[in-house]
Structure formats: structure tokens, C-alpha cells
Design an enzyme around this catalytic site. Structure first.
Site, short mmCIF file in Angstrom:
data_model
loop_
_atom_site.label_atom_id
_atom_site.label_comp_id
_atom_site.label_asym_id
_atom_site.label_seq_id
_atom_site.Cartn_x
_atom_site.Cartn_y
_atom_site.Cartn_z
N ASP A 215 1.53 -5.94 52.12
CA ASP A 215 1.74 -6.75 53.32
C ASP A 215 2.90 -6.15 54.09
O ASP A 215 3.81 -5.55 53.50
CB ASP A 215 2.05 -8.20 52.95
CG ASP A 215 0.87 -8.93 52.33
OD1 ASP A 215 -0.27 -8.65 52.75
OD2 ASP A 215 1.09 -9.77 51.45
N ASP B 288 -5.59 -9.59 56.46
CA ASP B 288 -5.33 -11.03 56.56
C ASP B 288 -5.56 -11.51 57.99
O ASP B 288 -6.15 -12.58 58.21
CB ASP B 288 -3.89 -11.35 56.16
CG ASP B 288 -3.58 -11.01 54.72
OD1 ASP B 288 -4.50 -11.03 53.88
OD2 ASP B 288 -2.40 -10.71 54.43
#
Length: 168
Positions: free
Chosen positions: A117, A135
Site C-alpha cells: 500500500d 483498492d
């Protein structure tokens, strides 16, 4: 014609996967874990982070659960894509984004045993959980699916109301 339309949704998923994996590769290659680079001060940062769970770090280390859920979701999305009608373009785009997002994070879980991330935002001084391109694609896909469902329901309701109205 229908096959070509369906292929566009798979192409969208492929583009999402490419962008997702490329950006994650850049983060892993050029940033130290925990390093944060301001893009827009106090709003947007590129922060190198790893996640072994789901959204917001839930279910840490539950790899087999994620593998199973992802496989079921991907199969379901592919079945839906194959059954799409030409008029369901928005739904197809939603499914393509969701497919790309699901597979993007699945690739990380298989090869890295964690998800990379890096997009870190602050919204009204709230530090939003760090996320990635996959995401974002999943979230946008789900939002589009809700919009599609809502507009379809409104159209169906409008047609049934029109059919039930009486004229003098």
C-alpha cells in the site's frame, strides 16, 4: 459484437492490474518501508506500507481465507461479465474495475505474502488508511455497481409506474 464488448471489460481489468503492479513495484524498489513522501502537504502522501490483512489491516495473516475469497469473487465476476448485455456498459465497467482490483491484490498475496500500500491521504485531519491502485479500483467498481443498480431500479420503477397509470 457481444464478445468484443466483453473483452473491453477484461482489458480494463488488465490495465488496472498493470498500473497497480507497476506502482507497487516502484514503491518496493525505490522507497524504504515506512518512508513517506509528501505530494500535497497535509493532504496526500506516498507512504511505503505493507498489509498482511484486508482493508484497514483486518484479519492479519489469514492467507488461505483471502485466497479462497478472492477465487470465489473472481469466478463470480467472470460469470457476471460473460452474462452482460450490451446495454449494461456501466455494470461491465464496474465489474472490470473490481476484477482488476481483486487480482492486483491477489498477485501481491501470492508472490509477496503481503499487499503493498502507498496512497496515504488526510481528509479533514483524519489519516485515512493507506491503500493502493487495486483498492481504489475495487472501491470505484463497487460504487459504480451501486449507481448502476440504483439507476436501473429507478428506470424499472418508472416504467412500471407508467404502465400502471390510467389516462382519461
Amino acid at each position: 459484437m457481444l464478445w468484443r464488448g466483453v473483452m473491453l471489460y477484461y482489458l480494463l481489468a488488465f490495465v488496472v492490474i498493470l498500473i497497480d503492479q507497476w506502482t507497487k513495484w516502484l514503491v518496493v524498489r525505490y522507497m524504504e518501508l515506512g518512508e513517506s513522501i509528501p505530494i500535497i502537504e497535509n493532504v496526500l502522501y506516498m507512504t511505503s506500507h505493507r498489509n498482511r490483512g484486508a482493508a484497514w489491516g483486518m484479519l492479519q495473516g489469514q492467507f488461505w481465507l483471502f485466497y479462497l475469497i478472492t477465487i470465489v469473487v473472481v469466478v463470480g465476476i467472470v460469470i457476471y461479465i460473460q452474462r452482460l448485455q450490451p446495454t449494461q456498459r456501466l455494470f461491465g465497467i464496474a465489474l472490470g474495475l473490481m476484477l482488476g482490483g481483486a487480482l492486483g491484490n491477489f498477485i501481491d498475496r501470492i508472490f509477496r505474502k503481503e499487499v503493498v500500500d502507498f496512497v496515504h491521504t488526510y481528509i479533514f485531519n483524519y489519516s485515512f488508511p493507506i491503500f493502493n491502485v487495486a483498492d481504489a479500483a475495487l472501491t470505484i467498481g463497487v460504487a459504480l455497481m451501486f449507481i448502476y443498480t440504483w439507476t436501473e431500479e429507478k428506470q424499472r420503477k418508472g416504467m412500471s409506474d407508467g404502465a400502471n397509470s390510467t389516462h382519461d
